[in-house]
Design an enzyme around this catalytic site. Structure first.
Site, short mmCIF file in Angstrom:
data_model
loop_
_atom_site.label_atom_id
_atom_site.label_comp_id
_atom_site.label_asym_id
_atom_site.label_seq_id
_atom_site.Cartn_x
_atom_site.Cartn_y
_atom_site.Cartn_z
N ASN A 7 -13.52 28.51 0.39
CA ASN A 7 -14.69 27.57 -0.25
C ASN A 7 -15.42 28.29 -1.53
O ASN A 7 -15.69 29.38 -1.14
CB ASN A 7 -15.60 27.37 1.12
CG ASN A 7 -16.91 26.48 0.82
OD1 ASN A 7 -17.39 26.70 -0.41
ND2 ASN A 7 -17.06 25.76 1.39
N ASP A 9 -17.93 26.81 -2.99
CA ASP A 9 -19.32 26.19 -3.67
C ASP A 9 -20.02 27.23 -4.33
O ASP A 9 -20.91 26.73 -5.30
CB ASP A 9 -20.06 26.11 -2.23
CG ASP A 9 -19.22 24.57 -1.35
OD1 ASP A 9 -18.55 23.78 -2.11
OD2 ASP A 9 -19.64 24.54 -0.37
N HIS A 10 -19.98 28.64 -3.79
CA HIS A 10 -21.02 29.51 -4.18
C HIS A 10 -20.60 29.84 -5.58
O HIS A 10 -21.69 30.55 -6.32
CB HIS A 10 -21.40 30.59 -3.31
CG HIS A 10 -21.97 30.12 -2.09
ND1 HIS A 10 -22.92 28.97 -2.16
CD2 HIS A 10 -21.67 30.33 -0.66
CE1 HIS A 10 -23.33 28.80 -0.88
NE2 HIS A 10 -22.52 29.38 -0.07
N ARG A 18 -28.44 28.22 -13.52
CA ARG A 18 -28.87 28.28 -15.04
C ARG A 18 -28.45 26.73 -15.45
O ARG A 18 -28.61 26.45 -16.75
CB ARG A 18 -28.09 29.15 -15.96
CG ARG A 18 -28.55 30.51 -15.59
CD ARG A 18 -30.06 30.66 -16.33
NE ARG A 18 -30.58 31.87 -15.89
CZ ARG A 18 -30.46 33.31 -16.82
NH1 ARG A 18 -29.60 33.04 -17.88
NH2 ARG A 18 -31.14 34.19 -16.38
N HIS A 43 -17.81 21.58 -0.76
CA HIS A 43 -18.71 20.51 -0.32
C HIS A 43 -19.62 19.76 -1.51
O HIS A 43 -20.37 20.65 -1.88
CB HIS A 43 -19.60 21.32 0.94
CG HIS A 43 -20.42 20.45 1.44
ND1 HIS A 43 -21.30 21.38 2.52
CD2 HIS A 43 -20.78 19.49 1.53
CE1 HIS A 43 -22.04 20.31 3.23
NE2 HIS A 43 -21.80 19.35 2.54
N ARG A 45 -22.56 17.94 -1.75
CA ARG A 45 -23.81 17.59 -0.93
C ARG A 45 -24.27 16.54 -1.81
O ARG A 45 -24.61 16.34 -2.93
CB ARG A 45 -24.78 18.84 -0.90
CG ARG A 45 -23.90 19.89 0.03
CD ARG A 45 -24.98 21.28 -0.17
NE ARG A 45 -26.02 20.85 1.09
CZ ARG A 45 -26.07 21.23 2.42
NH1 ARG A 45 -25.16 22.30 2.68
NH2 ARG A 45 -26.97 20.90 3.13
N HIS A 50 -24.60 22.49 -5.48
CA HIS A 50 -23.60 23.43 -5.97
C HIS A 50 -22.56 22.59 -6.88
O HIS A 50 -22.41 22.38 -7.85
CB HIS A 50 -23.14 24.61 -5.08
CG HIS A 50 -23.25 24.17 -3.65
ND1 HIS A 50 -22.48 23.17 -3.16
CD2 HIS A 50 -23.67 24.71 -2.64
CE1 HIS A 50 -22.37 23.03 -2.08
NE2 HIS A 50 -23.27 23.99 -1.54
N GLU A 70 -15.46 18.70 1.90
CA GLU A 70 -16.27 18.71 2.85
C GLU A 70 -17.70 17.64 2.53
O GLU A 70 -18.27 17.87 1.37
CB GLU A 70 -17.06 19.90 3.32
CG GLU A 70 -16.33 20.88 3.73
CD GLU A 70 -16.72 22.39 4.02
OE1 GLU A 70 -16.06 23.20 4.32
OE2 GLU A 70 -17.92 22.42 3.34
N THR A 100 -27.92 26.26 4.58
CA THR A 100 -26.17 25.94 4.80
C THR A 100 -25.95 25.13 5.92
O THR A 100 -26.98 24.74 6.49
CB THR A 100 -25.46 27.19 4.95
OG1 THR A 100 -24.13 26.84 4.93
CG2 THR A 100 -25.82 27.93 6.26
N GLU A 151 -12.44 21.29 13.13
CA GLU A 151 -13.02 22.63 12.80
C GLU A 151 -13.90 23.18 13.61
O GLU A 151 -15.02 22.37 13.63
CB GLU A 151 -13.14 22.67 11.17
CG GLU A 151 -13.80 23.93 10.78
CD GLU A 151 -13.64 23.95 9.16
OE1 GLU A 151 -13.16 23.38 8.51
OE2 GLU A 151 -14.52 24.77 8.64
N GLY A 213 -16.24 30.99 2.91
CA GLY A 213 -16.64 30.95 1.55
C GLY A 213 -17.61 32.15 1.20
O GLY A 213 -17.07 33.09 0.27
#
Ligand code: PXP
Length: 238
Positions: A7, A9-10, A18, A43, A45, A50, A70, A100, A151, A213
């Site tokens: 994952n 996302d981060h 920024r 994901h 969202r 993100h 996701e 999260t 999952e 992730g």
């Protein structure tokens, strides 16, 4: 031996700090693949905190392994999923206030809504999994929806504060996993897994896929993403 879904996302979380161009999750997917990722997971969202729509579009074009999206059971998200057609969609609960994903999808309590979402995704030819708590009722409700996979949410296991509590939560996951297999669903798991707690979950009989992730992206800060993925992959398949 479970497959590893990474994952990313981060990576996008850092970029959004920024609201600029770097680091680019599309580059991250390439590095994760080089490190041995079997799947790239993102994901999208509703609040776009993100991953952005642009990321999903480009990842669909560039990822060589499977792409797993996701998303929540929301009309606008399902429309994006059906248009983009990632190989897989994992339906998750979503709450704007959460840091999260907290807890699994309540398939029992939202049966009709989840059912409609699954039908829409199946009509677009997409493999569907449901992110659920390790709970018999949720597993049986998922079975009734004819999804391909579930999952299991490993957050309670991952957050356990003592060895005894972690052992108890592992047993919960093992029992739920057996129930998933008895219901002829494909078994996936994820959330909160890291380099110290992953092996016991990877060893669960019939486990086909782990989605991880935060711990991988955190380690990547120090060792690089390709190496961080490779180390996690070794733990999954050792
Ligand atoms: N699986 C699902 C369905 C998730 O929502 C998340 C978090 O986005 C993960 C796995 C990965 O969790 P973590 O980042 O804690 O490894």
């Amino acid at each position: 031996m479970p497959k590893l879904g990474v994952n990313i996302d981060h990576v996008a979380t850092i970029r959004q700090a920024r609201r600029g161009r770097e680091p680019d999750p599309v580059w991250a997917a390439m590095k994760a693949e080089l490190g041995g990722a079997d799947q790239i997971t993102v994901h999208l969202r509703e609040d776009r905190r993100h991953i952005q729509d642009r990321d999903l579009r480009l990842l669909k074009e560039t990822v060589h392994v499977k792409l797993n999206l996701e998303c929540a059971c929301e009309a606008s998200m399902l429309a994006i999923a059906c248009e983009t057609k990632p190989e897989r969609v994992c339906l998750v609960p979503e709450n704007r206030e959460e840091v999260t994903t907290e807890g699994g999808l309540d398939v029992v309590g939202n049966f009709d809504r989840v059912s409609e979402s699954v039908k829409q995704l199946h009509a677009a030819g997409i493999f569907v999994s449901l992110f659920i708590d390790p709970d018999q009722g949720q597993i049986e409700a998922s079975r009734k929806l004819n999804v391909e996979a579930v999952e299991l949410h490993t957050g309670t296991y991952a957050d356990a504060k003592t060895d005894e509590a972690q052992e108890r939560e592992l047993i919960v996951l093992e029992n739920a996993s057996q129930h998933v297999l008895q219901n002829e669903l494909i078994l996936h798991a994820g959330h909160g897994l890291n380099y110290l707690n992953v092996t016991a979950v990877a060893d669960i009989e019939g486990m086909e896929e782990l989605n991880i992730g935060h711990s991988i992206i955190s380690r990547a800060v120090f060792v690089g993403l390709e190496e961080a993925v490779s180390e996690m992959k070794q733990l999954c398949i050792r």
